[in-house]
Scaffold this active site. Structure first.
Site, PDB file in Angstrom:
ATOM      1  N   ASN A   1      43.559  47.079 -37.695  1.00 34.06           N
ATOM      2  CA  ASN A   1      42.733  45.976 -37.040  1.00 34.06           C
ATOM      3  C   ASN A   1      41.273  45.830 -37.673  1.00 34.06           C
ATOM      4  OD1 ASN A   1      44.635  46.079 -34.013  1.00 34.06           O
ATOM      5  ND2 ASN A   1      44.743  44.658 -35.437  1.00 34.06           N
TER       6      ASN A   1
ATOM      7  N   ASP B   1      51.602  42.007 -28.597  1.00 33.98           N
ATOM      8  CA  ASP B   1      51.243  40.870 -29.714  1.00 33.98           C
ATOM      9  C   ASP B   1      51.283  39.417 -29.048  1.00 33.98           C
ATOM     10  OD1 ASP B   1      50.514  39.835 -32.029  1.00 33.98           O
ATOM     11  OD2 ASP B   1      52.626  40.146 -32.848  1.00 33.98           O
TER      12      ASP B   1
ATOM     13  N   GLU C   1      65.120  52.541 -28.708  1.00 34.65           N
ATOM     14  CA  GLU C   1      65.806  51.359 -28.699  1.00 34.65           C
ATOM     15  C   GLU C   1      64.551  50.148 -28.779  1.00 34.65           C
ATOM     16  OE1 GLU C   1      69.070  50.497 -28.650  1.00 34.65           O
ATOM     17  OE2 GLU C   1      69.470  52.713 -28.478  1.00 34.65           O
TER      18      GLU C   1
HETATM   19  C1  FPP Z   1      47.610  41.562 -30.828  1.00 30.67           C
HETATM   20  O1  FPP Z   1      47.397  40.136 -30.544  1.00 30.67           O
HETATM   21  C2  FPP Z   1      46.754  42.363 -29.869  1.00 30.67           C
HETATM   22  C3  FPP Z   1      45.859  43.002 -30.338  1.00 30.67           C
HETATM   23  C4  FPP Z   1      45.417  43.382 -31.779  1.00 30.67           C
HETATM   24  C5  FPP Z   1      45.026  43.756 -29.341  1.00 30.67           C
HETATM   25  C6  FPP Z   1      45.471  44.127 -27.918  1.00 30.67           C
HETATM   26  C7  FPP Z   1      44.634  44.600 -27.081  1.00 30.67           C
HETATM   27  C8  FPP Z   1      44.515  44.307 -25.799  1.00 30.67           C
HETATM   28  C9  FPP Z   1      45.596  43.426 -25.080  1.00 30.67           C
HETATM   29  C10 FPP Z   1      43.358  44.819 -24.859  1.00 30.67           C
HETATM   30  C11 FPP Z   1      43.783  46.028 -24.397  1.00 30.67           C
HETATM   31  C12 FPP Z   1      42.746  46.775 -23.896  1.00 30.67           C
HETATM   32  C13 FPP Z   1      43.015  48.079 -23.263  1.00 30.67           C
HETATM   33  C14 FPP Z   1      41.765  48.564 -22.607  1.00 30.67           C
HETATM   34  C15 FPP Z   1      43.875  48.776 -23.754  1.00 30.67           C
HETATM   35  P1  FPP Z   1      46.931  39.281 -31.702  1.00 30.67           P
HETATM   36  O2  FPP Z   1      45.467  38.904 -31.584  1.00 30.67           O
HETATM   37  O3  FPP Z   1      47.155  39.864 -32.842  1.00 30.67           O
HETATM   38  O4  FPP Z   1      47.834  37.928 -31.450  1.00 30.67           O
HETATM   39  P2  FPP Z   1      47.992  36.823 -32.433  1.00 30.67           P
HETATM   40  O5  FPP Z   1      48.993  37.410 -33.561  1.00 30.67           O
HETATM   41  O6  FPP Z   1      48.792  35.790 -31.711  1.00 30.67           O
HETATM   42  O7  FPP Z   1      46.920  36.238 -33.027  1.00 30.67           O
END
Ligand code: FPP
Length: 235
Positions: A61, A13, A200
């Site tokens: 999402n 996150d 955990e």
């Molecule tokens: C949360 O950050 C993250 C996500 C919803 C997506 C996570 C995905 C990746 C790191 C890419 C992974 C790629 C592969 C191939 C596995 P957020 O956007 O909710 O952050 P925020 O809360 O600060 O807005």
């Protein structure tokens, strides 16, 4: 490192906030997040982690603005390609959990290629949760099990926790020992609901793109000091 948790799950996150703090767009944040994951996976394997499960895209999402969803899907597509290239050089096995039926046919083909290419690898498994929701996982398992009971392949008397777990996306994996969530949020957010019954949990303030092996080692250090009792007593 000794006593390393076998299975670590991560809620990655903070990509959006990381980008915002640098006056960048969300896509740049997710890209940095995906790079952080690639780096961390290599390091995690070196210290002896056997399974690394990451929450890449949840069933919720889809509610984000269409351009962010499209960006994330494009990014996931590109990274799957990179994992295909990487797989020629490393021994990691990639697995997927989640309902992949909602993804584009093109992305699913890419995923199938990657799964096929890495299926016999003996190194760490990276489990990517894509269109994954803990409740959805349980509901899909319940449907499959109900169909088997209805079809006479299973009896009601056979249904117990072990059998039910074998219908989940994580069927042949041990439950996570440690769940990490970055960026200071303290929620499970519909991640591995069934599987984290005795996991955990470790929260940290770092935003996901800044999370490094040092942070993982810190999390593991804390984990090692905990006393896992599984509802019993360790006296
Ligand atoms: C949360 O950050 C993250 C996500 C919803 C997506 C996570 C995905 C990746 C790191 C890419 C992974 C790629 C592969 C191939 C596995 P957020 O956007 O909710 O952050 P925020 O809360 O600060 O807005």
């Amino acid at each position: 490192m000794t006593d390393v948790p076998e299975h670590i799950a991560i809620i990655m996150d903070g990509n959006g906030r990381w980008a915002k703090s640098r006056f960048l767009n969300k896509a740049a944040g997710h890209r940095a997040g995906a790079q952080a994951l690639r780096r961390l996976a290599v390091e995690a394997e070196k210290i002896g982690v056997k399974i690394l499960t990451v929450y890449a895209f949840s069933t919720e999402n889809w509610r984000r603005p269409k351009d962010e969803v499209d960006t994330l899907m494009d990014l996931i597509h590109d990274y799957i390609q990179q994992y295909i290239d990487d797989s020629k050089k490393n021994d990691m096995r990639i697995r997927m959990i989640g309902d992949l039926s909602r993804l584009s046919a093109e992305l699913r083909r890419k995923i199938d290629d990657l799964l096929e290419m890495t299926k016999d690898k003996k190194g760490m498994s990276v489990v990517i949760a894509l269109n994954y929701g803990g409740r959805d996982d349980i509901v899909r398992a319940a449907r499959k099990l109900a169909a088997d009971v209805k079809g006479g392949r299973k009896t009601l008397n056979e249904v117990d926790e072990k059998l039910f777990a074998s219908y989940l996306d994580t069927a042949d994996m041990p439950d996570p020992d440690l769940l990490i969530r970055t960026s200071g949020e303290m929620r499970i957010s519909n991640f591995l609901l069934w599987q984290t019954a005795y996991t955990e949990i470790y929260y940290c303030d770092k935003l996901w793109p800044d999370f490094t092996i040092k942070d993982l080692e810190k999390a593991i250090g804390q984990y090692q000091q905990r006393n896992r009792r599984y509802g019993g007593r360790n006296e």
